[in-house]
Design a protein around this motif. Structure first.
Motif, PDB file in Angstrom:
ATOM      1  N   GLY A  78       0.868  -1.227  -0.102  1.00 21.61           N
ATOM      2  CA  GLY A  78       0.250   0.051   0.036  1.00 21.61           C
ATOM      3  C   GLY A  78       0.731   1.343  -0.060  1.00 21.61           C
ATOM      4  N   GLU A  79       2.122   1.137  -0.207  1.00 24.37           N
ATOM      5  CA  GLU A  79       3.104   2.228  -0.308  1.00 24.37           C
ATOM      6  C   GLU A  79       3.200   2.853  -1.570  1.00 24.37           C
ATOM      7  OE1 GLU A  79       4.143   3.810   2.361  1.00 24.37           O
ATOM      8  OE2 GLU A  79       3.733   2.413   3.838  1.00 24.37           O
ATOM      9  N   VAL A  80       2.045   3.507  -2.295  1.00 23.27           N
ATOM     10  CA  VAL A  80       2.191   3.802  -3.626  1.00 23.27           C
ATOM     11  C   VAL A  80       3.421   4.999  -3.843  1.00 23.27           C
ATOM     12  CG1 VAL A  80       0.912   4.839  -5.560  1.00 23.27           C
ATOM     13  CG2 VAL A  80      -0.238   3.173  -4.086  1.00 23.27           C
ATOM     14  N   ALA A  81       3.394   5.875  -2.825  1.00 22.98           N
ATOM     15  CA  ALA A  81       4.398   6.877  -2.923  1.00 22.98           C
ATOM     16  C   ALA A  81       5.774   6.449  -2.926  1.00 22.98           C
ATOM     17  CB  ALA A  81       4.211   7.927  -1.794  1.00 22.98           C
ATOM     18  N   ARG A  82       5.989   5.473  -2.063  1.00 27.25           N
ATOM     19  CA  ARG A  82       7.357   4.750  -2.096  1.00 27.25           C
ATOM     20  C   ARG A  82       7.707   3.946  -3.359  1.00 27.25           C
ATOM     21  NH1 ARG A  82       9.770   3.804   3.255  1.00 27.25           N
ATOM     22  NH2 ARG A  82       8.647   4.659   4.793  1.00 27.25           N
ATOM     23  N   ALA A  83       6.816   3.410  -3.819  1.00 26.15           N
ATOM     24  CA  ALA A  83       6.848   2.777  -5.234  1.00 26.15           C
ATOM     25  C   ALA A  83       7.198   3.664  -6.515  1.00 26.15           C
ATOM     26  CB  ALA A  83       5.563   1.829  -5.419  1.00 26.15           C
ATOM     27  N   ARG A  84       6.488   4.793  -6.386  1.00 29.21           N
ATOM     28  CA  ARG A  84       7.081   5.833  -7.358  1.00 29.21           C
ATOM     29  C   ARG A  84       8.228   6.233  -7.114  1.00 29.21           C
ATOM     30  NH1 ARG A  84       2.598  10.184  -7.858  1.00 29.21           N
ATOM     31  NH2 ARG A  84       1.726   8.614  -8.927  1.00 29.21           N
ATOM     32  N   GLU A  85       8.602   6.586  -5.774  1.00 30.00           N
ATOM     33  CA  GLU A  85      10.173   6.993  -5.830  1.00 30.00           C
ATOM     34  C   GLU A  85      10.957   5.999  -6.017  1.00 30.00           C
ATOM     35  OE1 GLU A  85      13.792   7.239  -3.334  1.00 30.00           O
ATOM     36  OE2 GLU A  85      11.969   5.878  -2.590  1.00 30.00           O
ATOM     37  N   VAL A  86      10.738   4.783  -5.855  1.00 30.17           N
ATOM     38  CA  VAL A  86      11.705   3.700  -6.594  1.00 30.17           C
ATOM     39  C   VAL A  86      11.629   3.690  -7.926  1.00 30.17           C
ATOM     40  CG1 VAL A  86      12.132   1.032  -6.701  1.00 30.17           C
ATOM     41  CG2 VAL A  86      11.258   2.196  -4.198  1.00 30.17           C
ATOM     42  N   TYR A  87      10.587   3.720  -8.626  1.00 34.54           N
ATOM     43  CA  TYR A  87      10.825   3.837 -10.068  1.00 34.54           C
ATOM     44  C   TYR A  87      11.447   5.041 -10.609  1.00 34.54           C
ATOM     45  CZ  TYR A  87       7.490  -0.062 -11.159  1.00 34.54           C
ATOM     46  OH  TYR A  87       6.806  -1.387 -11.011  1.00 34.54           O
ATOM     47  N   GLU A  88      11.267   6.204  -9.897  1.00 29.85           N
ATOM     48  CA  GLU A  88      11.861   7.233 -10.346  1.00 29.85           C
ATOM     49  C   GLU A  88      13.405   7.143 -10.082  1.00 29.85           C
ATOM     50  OE1 GLU A  88       9.970  10.505  -7.933  1.00 29.85           O
ATOM     51  OE2 GLU A  88       8.394  10.683  -9.500  1.00 29.85           O
ATOM     52  N   ARG A  89      14.054   6.496  -9.199  1.00 33.54           N
ATOM     53  CA  ARG A  89      15.283   6.381  -8.738  1.00 33.54           C
ATOM     54  C   ARG A  89      15.936   5.550  -9.698  1.00 33.54           C
ATOM     55  NH1 ARG A  89      15.755   4.237  -3.215  1.00 33.54           N
ATOM     56  NH2 ARG A  89      17.647   3.530  -3.741  1.00 33.54           N
ATOM     57  N   ALA A  90      14.914   4.461 -10.018  1.00 37.50           N
ATOM     58  CA  ALA A  90      15.556   3.357 -11.159  1.00 37.50           C
ATOM     59  C   ALA A  90      15.790   4.220 -12.377  1.00 37.50           C
ATOM     60  CB  ALA A  90      14.594   2.267 -11.366  1.00 37.50           C
ATOM     61  N   VAL A  91      14.844   5.206 -12.907  1.00 40.64           N
ATOM     62  CA  VAL A  91      15.145   5.742 -14.092  1.00 40.64           C
ATOM     63  C   VAL A  91      16.323   6.672 -14.286  1.00 40.64           C
ATOM     64  CG1 VAL A  91      14.053   7.237 -15.710  1.00 40.64           C
ATOM     65  CG2 VAL A  91      12.641   5.525 -14.670  1.00 40.64           C
ATOM     66  N   GLU A  92      16.733   7.299 -12.841  1.00 46.67           N
ATOM     67  CA  GLU A  92      17.801   8.196 -12.864  1.00 46.67           C
ATOM     68  C   GLU A  92      19.182   7.526 -13.325  1.00 46.67           C
ATOM     69  OE1 GLU A  92      17.966   9.405  -8.993  1.00 46.67           O
ATOM     70  OE2 GLU A  92      16.161  10.868  -9.357  1.00 46.67           O
TER      71      GLU A  92
END
Length: 92
Positions: A78-92
């Motif tokens: 249920g941690e959608v904001a954390r998941a988004r942050e993980v995806y964003e870090r992966a793209v960097e």
């Protein structure tokens, strides 16, 4: 005497074969206390798993599957904001 000539068991006979009723009752307070303990254990598990995922993506930043598994883990908790942050870090 053959088994075919025996009388049908009565309700009292059947009741006598049942186990005795539970003598221990759980109070609402006990249920709530156990629920809190389970929640704490779950939180500890999630934090431990999160630390392992972090270690994995830091050691192998080019392994996209590690990032995806990490983000899916966060989403499943249920941690959608954390998941988004993980995806964003992966793209960097």
């Amino acid at each position: 005497m053959s088994p075919f000539n025996q009388a049908e068991p009565t309700q009292n006979d059947l009741m006598a074969k049942l186990p005795p009723p539970a003598t221990v009752q759980i109070t609402a307070e006990q249920i709530l206390r156990e629920a809190r303990e389970l929640q704490l254990l779950h939180n500890e598990f999630v934090e431990g798993a999160r630390a392992i995922y972090e270690q994995s993506v830091q050691c192998q930043p080019n392994q996209i599957q590690a990032w995806i598994r990490y983000a899916k883990f966060e989403t499943s908790n249920g941690e959608v904001a954390r998941a988004r942050e993980v995806y964003e870090r992966a793209v960097e």
